[in-house]
Design an enzyme around this catalytic site. Structure first.
Site, PDB file in Angstrom:
ATOM      1  N   ARG A   1      33.580  30.048  43.640  1.00 17.80           N
ATOM      2  CA  ARG A   1      34.826  30.771  43.308  1.00 17.80           C
ATOM      3  C   ARG A   1      34.499  32.170  42.785  1.00 17.80           C
ATOM      4  NH1 ARG A   1      37.280  26.429  39.481  1.00 17.80           N
ATOM      5  NH2 ARG A   1      38.756  28.052  38.882  1.00 17.80           N
TER       6      ARG A   1
ATOM      7  N   ARG B   1      37.133  23.314  30.082  1.00 20.35           N
ATOM      8  CA  ARG B   1      38.609  23.260  30.221  1.00 20.35           C
ATOM      9  C   ARG B   1      39.088  21.836  30.494  1.00 20.35           C
ATOM     10  NH1 ARG B   1      41.371  27.133  34.350  1.00 20.35           N
ATOM     11  NH2 ARG B   1      39.733  26.327  35.698  1.00 20.35           N
TER      12      ARG B   1
ATOM     13  N   LYS C   1      43.679  34.003  32.659  1.00 21.83           N
ATOM     14  CA  LYS C   1      44.960  34.458  33.224  1.00 21.83           C
ATOM     15  C   LYS C   1      46.086  33.481  32.862  1.00 21.83           C
ATOM     16  CE  LYS C   1      43.365  34.296  37.481  1.00 21.83           C
ATOM     17  NZ  LYS C   1      41.984  33.821  37.208  1.00 21.83           N
TER      18      LYS C   1
ATOM     19  N   ARG D   1      45.407  37.779  45.770  1.00 27.46           N
ATOM     20  CA  ARG D   1      43.964  37.600  45.623  1.00 27.46           C
ATOM     21  C   ARG D   1      43.183  38.349  46.693  1.00 27.46           C
ATOM     22  NH1 ARG D   1      43.957  32.747  42.506  1.00 27.46           N
ATOM     23  NH2 ARG D   1      41.887  31.959  42.110  1.00 27.46           N
TER      24      ARG D   1
HETATM   25  P1  AP5 Z   1      42.451  29.786  31.931  1.00 24.26           P
HETATM   26  O1  AP5 Z   1      43.536  30.458  31.178  1.00 24.26           O
HETATM   27  O2  AP5 Z   1      42.739  28.492  32.613  1.00 24.26           O
HETATM   28  O3  AP5 Z   1      41.794  30.813  32.971  1.00 24.26           O
HETATM   29  P2  AP5 Z   1      42.294  31.254  34.394  1.00 24.26           P
HETATM   30  O4  AP5 Z   1      41.895  32.666  34.578  1.00 24.26           O
HETATM   31  O5  AP5 Z   1      43.751  30.921  34.586  1.00 24.26           O
HETATM   32  O6  AP5 Z   1      41.367  30.310  35.268  1.00 24.26           O
HETATM   33  P3  AP5 Z   1      41.590  29.541  36.623  1.00 24.26           P
HETATM   34  O7  AP5 Z   1      40.326  28.738  36.829  1.00 24.26           O
HETATM   35  O8  AP5 Z   1      42.875  28.762  36.614  1.00 24.26           O
HETATM   36  O9  AP5 Z   1      41.666  30.679  37.636  1.00 24.26           O
HETATM   37  P4  AP5 Z   1      41.408  30.629  39.124  1.00 24.26           P
HETATM   38  O10 AP5 Z   1      41.917  31.944  39.518  1.00 24.26           O
HETATM   39  O11 AP5 Z   1      40.050  30.304  39.591  1.00 24.26           O
HETATM   40  O12 AP5 Z   1      42.236  29.321  39.574  1.00 24.26           O
HETATM   41  P5  AP5 Z   1      43.623  29.129  40.312  1.00 24.26           P
HETATM   42  O13 AP5 Z   1      44.255  27.933  39.746  1.00 24.26           O
HETATM   43  O14 AP5 Z   1      44.388  30.400  40.383  1.00 24.26           O
HETATM   44  O15 AP5 Z   1      41.221  29.581  30.901  1.00 24.26           O
HETATM   45  C1  AP5 Z   1      40.064  28.854  31.275  1.00 24.26           C
HETATM   46  C2  AP5 Z   1      39.536  28.056  30.057  1.00 24.26           C
HETATM   47  O16 AP5 Z   1      39.110  28.968  29.051  1.00 24.26           O
HETATM   48  C3  AP5 Z   1      40.595  27.137  29.384  1.00 24.26           C
HETATM   49  O17 AP5 Z   1      39.965  25.977  28.913  1.00 24.26           O
HETATM   50  C4  AP5 Z   1      41.100  27.971  28.211  1.00 24.26           C
HETATM   51  O18 AP5 Z   1      41.539  27.139  27.138  1.00 24.26           O
HETATM   52  C5  AP5 Z   1      39.843  28.776  27.828  1.00 24.26           C
HETATM   53  N1  AP5 Z   1      40.159  30.106  27.314  1.00 24.26           N
HETATM   54  C6  AP5 Z   1      41.145  30.945  27.723  1.00 24.26           C
HETATM   55  N2  AP5 Z   1      41.109  32.098  27.024  1.00 24.26           N
HETATM   56  C7  AP5 Z   1      40.050  31.991  26.172  1.00 24.26           C
HETATM   57  C8  AP5 Z   1      39.480  32.853  25.192  1.00 24.26           C
HETATM   58  N3  AP5 Z   1      39.998  34.064  24.958  1.00 24.26           N
HETATM   59  N4  AP5 Z   1      38.397  32.425  24.502  1.00 24.26           N
HETATM   60  C9  AP5 Z   1      37.869  31.183  24.750  1.00 24.26           C
HETATM   61  N5  AP5 Z   1      38.377  30.310  25.664  1.00 24.26           N
HETATM   62  C10 AP5 Z   1      39.452  30.711  26.363  1.00 24.26           C
HETATM   63  O19 AP5 Z   1      43.126  28.845  41.812  1.00 24.26           O
HETATM   64  C11 AP5 Z   1      42.474  27.635  42.167  1.00 24.26           C
HETATM   65  C12 AP5 Z   1      42.238  27.632  43.669  1.00 24.26           C
HETATM   66  O20 AP5 Z   1      43.494  27.685  44.368  1.00 24.26           O
HETATM   67  C13 AP5 Z   1      41.438  28.811  44.226  1.00 24.26           C
HETATM   68  O21 AP5 Z   1      40.035  28.595  44.139  1.00 24.26           O
HETATM   69  C14 AP5 Z   1      41.927  28.832  45.688  1.00 24.26           C
HETATM   70  O22 AP5 Z   1      41.313  27.810  46.439  1.00 24.26           O
HETATM   71  C15 AP5 Z   1      43.391  28.498  45.540  1.00 24.26           C
HETATM   72  N6  AP5 Z   1      44.241  29.692  45.357  1.00 24.26           N
HETATM   73  C16 AP5 Z   1      44.970  30.016  44.251  1.00 24.26           C
HETATM   74  N7  AP5 Z   1      45.628  31.165  44.447  1.00 24.26           N
HETATM   75  C17 AP5 Z   1      45.321  31.583  45.700  1.00 24.26           C
HETATM   76  C18 AP5 Z   1      45.686  32.719  46.455  1.00 24.26           C
HETATM   77  N8  AP5 Z   1      46.504  33.675  45.964  1.00 24.26           N
HETATM   78  N9  AP5 Z   1      45.180  32.831  47.705  1.00 24.26           N
HETATM   79  C19 AP5 Z   1      44.375  31.885  48.223  1.00 24.26           C
HETATM   80  N10 AP5 Z   1      43.966  30.785  47.552  1.00 24.26           N
HETATM   81  C20 AP5 Z   1      44.449  30.630  46.284  1.00 24.26           C
END
Ligand code: AP5
Length: 224
Positions: A170, A126, A13, A88
């Protein structure tokens, strides 16, 4: 463009949101980044949020909603936004719907699908720049210099919540709390599902195809 990017942790994402931000001019609004900034600043909200993030659990709605509401009120989000990681839960989606007036209602929700085995590979490799936030993958997109950012030479780090056990938690949270949004937005007629396997550029093309004309860059010289 008023868009939500949905998908499990590590689906790409953030990677796709940043590419879209460059091509369309709509800002990426990532709830995870907003929360991590609050944690870094040691604000009361950040201290409270960290307790949940470290376990891989969802941060309580009232904390996340406060950050999102403030961010969407910034001038750069007036013409559009790319929500990444928010909403979410169905409750968050309902609050978002109430927050946006008719002129700013969501145009599209893109769900990026990636199988769990690939997610674990992506998240374990990552690395993120401490300084500018640029993202790398040790195998798929490695930095030129070991542990240093290509853009600013900043140090790369692994997120605290990217440990394997926390990633599994997660994924469970995603299945229970976030996947129901596929039905919710499907019923609203704004959902497109995109295969998240392939090179980031290929996935971006699939997303742009699904978005159609709403992905046109916002005009910078609107008539007064
Ligand atoms: P990346 O682009 O970072 O993936 P992502 O989907 O953004 O992953 P996240 O881990 O950031 O998502 P998440 O939803 O768990 O975390 P968030 O920060 O929102 O890509 C991942 C890796 O793959 C990278 O190394 C990239 O280079 C590689 N990659 C990308 N595309 C690729 C491809 N096509 N091929 C190969 N490699 C590729 O949330 C973290 C925490 O915050 C949550 O657990 C929760 O505690 C809290 N939180 C956040 N939002 C909320 C909410 N709305 N409500 C409640 N709690 C929340």
């Amino acid at each position: 463009m008023r868009l939500v990017l949905l998908g499990p942790p590590g689906a790409g994402k953030g990677t796709q949101a940043r590419m879209l931000e460059k091509s369309t001019g709509a800002p990426q609004v990532a709830s995870g980044d907003l929360l991590r900034a609050a944690v870094r600043n040691r604000s009361a909200l950040g201290v409270e949020a960290k307790r949940y993030m470290d376990k891989g659990a969802l941060v309580p709605d009232e904390l996340v909603l406060k950050l999102i509401e403030q961010r969407l009120a910034q001038p750069d989000a007036a013409g559009g936004f790319i929500l990444d990681g928010f909403p979410r839960t169905v409750a968050q989606a309902e609050t978002l719907g109430a927050m946006l007036d008719e002129a700013r209602r969501l145009e599209k929700v893109i769900a990026i699908s990636v199988p769990d085995e690939e997610i674990v590979k992506r998240i374990s490799g990552r690395r993120t720049c401490k300084n500018c936030g640029a993202m790398y993958h040790l195998i798929y997109d490695p930095p030129r210099n070991h542990n240093l950012c290509n853009n600013c030479n900043g140090e790369l780090y692994q997120r605290d919540d990217d440990a394997e056990d926390t990633v599994r938690m997660r994924l469970e949270v995603y299945a229970a709390a976030t996947r129901p949004l596929l039905d919710y937005y499907g019923r609203a007629g704004v959902l497109s599902e995109v295969d998240g396997i392939g090179r980031p550029e290929e996935i971006q093309r699939r997303i742009l195809n699904a978005l159609g004309p709403i992905a046109a860059p916002a005009s910078k010289d609107k008539p007064a």
